[in-house]
Design a protein around this motif. Structure first.
Motif, PDB file in Angstrom:
ATOM      1  N   TRP A 105      -7.024   2.537  -6.737  1.00 52.19           N
ATOM      2  CA  TRP A 105      -6.316   3.665  -6.354  1.00 52.19           C
ATOM      3  C   TRP A 105      -7.809   4.201  -5.876  1.00 52.19           C
ATOM      4  O   TRP A 105      -8.647   4.481  -6.609  1.00 52.19           O
ATOM      5  N   GLU A 147       0.860  -1.277   0.085  1.00 53.00           N
ATOM      6  CA  GLU A 147       0.257   0.101   0.019  1.00 53.00           C
ATOM      7  C   GLU A 147       0.950   1.296   0.004  1.00 53.00           C
ATOM      8  O   GLU A 147       1.822   1.344   0.743  1.00 53.00           O
ATOM      9  N   LEU A 200      -3.497   3.461  -2.367  1.00 53.46           N
ATOM     10  CA  LEU A 200      -3.252   2.740  -3.552  1.00 53.46           C
ATOM     11  C   LEU A 200      -2.677   1.573  -3.180  1.00 53.46           C
ATOM     12  O   LEU A 200      -1.932   1.416  -2.335  1.00 53.46           O
ATOM     13  N   CYS A 251      -6.121   0.525 -12.319  1.00 49.65           N
ATOM     14  CA  CYS A 251      -5.134   0.721 -13.117  1.00 49.65           C
ATOM     15  C   CYS A 251      -4.328  -0.916 -13.384  1.00 49.65           C
ATOM     16  O   CYS A 251      -4.823  -1.886 -12.574  1.00 49.65           O
ATOM     17  N   LYS A 263     -12.626   5.899  -7.032  1.00 48.56           N
ATOM     18  CA  LYS A 263     -11.861   4.911  -7.168  1.00 48.56           C
ATOM     19  C   LYS A 263     -11.718   4.483  -8.699  1.00 48.56           C
ATOM     20  O   LYS A 263     -12.158   4.970  -9.680  1.00 48.56           O
ATOM     21  N   TRP A 280      -5.783   9.166   0.291  1.00 46.94           N
ATOM     22  CA  TRP A 280      -5.566   8.281  -0.770  1.00 46.94           C
ATOM     23  C   TRP A 280      -4.724   7.252  -0.636  1.00 46.94           C
ATOM     24  O   TRP A 280      -3.795   7.096   0.120  1.00 46.94           O
TER      25      TRP A 280
END
Length: 186
Positions: A138, A103, A129, A181, A178, A127
């Motif tokens: 993300w 993370e 990720l 990727c 959201k 945030w």
């Protein structure tokens, strides 16, 4: 002979398998954006509130790119001319994330006037990720609070609740963007 072929095939297939999740010090990562959504927690569903809150729009071939620091504790966004670490330079206004295993996280807070009576809309952004190997989730959450003038803030929030179809306000509302990727095909 058969054993050596089996070992060679095993090595070949394991090398082509999914990428191991997590940030490696000094590595540069490229993530191709493939989708975006927005989710509302306990928030007003008043059309005036929600009309401008849409999924983040990305151009075709948009990427999230970051480089992990030497110590592996942080990662900062970079600007690249191609999907090659040698083409990257620090971003003009880099975002810096804390790294913990798979993370990356970052948090900020801002306030803006809400009405004309001293009430402020506080936006606590978080945030996160999450590196899953060949994909990255993300999430950008905005936790909204009305602060600095409790009496007036409560009145403003009550006005919103009174006109909202779902009878909710903005106090305690969480809006989460959201973004999905994947590792780009090379």
């Amino acid at each position: 002979m058969r054993r050596s072929i089996a070992v060679a095939l095993g090595v070949l297939f394991s090398a082509c398998g999914p990428r191991k999740a997590g940030a490696v010090p000094q590595e540069t990562y490229f993530w191709k954006v493939i989708g975006s959504t927005v989710e509302f927690g306990q928030c007003t569903d008043d059309p005036e509130f929600r009309k401008d809150i849409q999924p983040i729009v990305f151009e075709e071939n948009s990427y999230l790119m970051y480089q992990v620091a030497k110590d592996g504790r942080t990662a900062s966004t970079v600007s690249c001319t191609r999907l090659d670490a040698a083409s990257c330079t620090p971003a003009m206004n880099p975002l810096t994330f804390d790294v913990a295993g798979t993370e990356l996280s970052m948090s900020t807070e801002s306030k803006n006037p809400f009405g004309t009576t001293g009430c402020q809309l506080q936006d606590a952004q978080s945030w996160i990720l999450t590196d899953k190997g060949n994909s990255l989730d993300w999430a950008m959450s905005h936790a909204l609070s009305l602060v600095d003038n409790p009496t007036e803030c409560e009145k403003l929030d009550q006005n919103i609740k009174d006109t909202s179809p779902n009878m909710l306000g903005v106090q305690g509302c969480v809006v989460t963007f959201k973004v999905e990727c994947v590792t780009p095909k090379t």
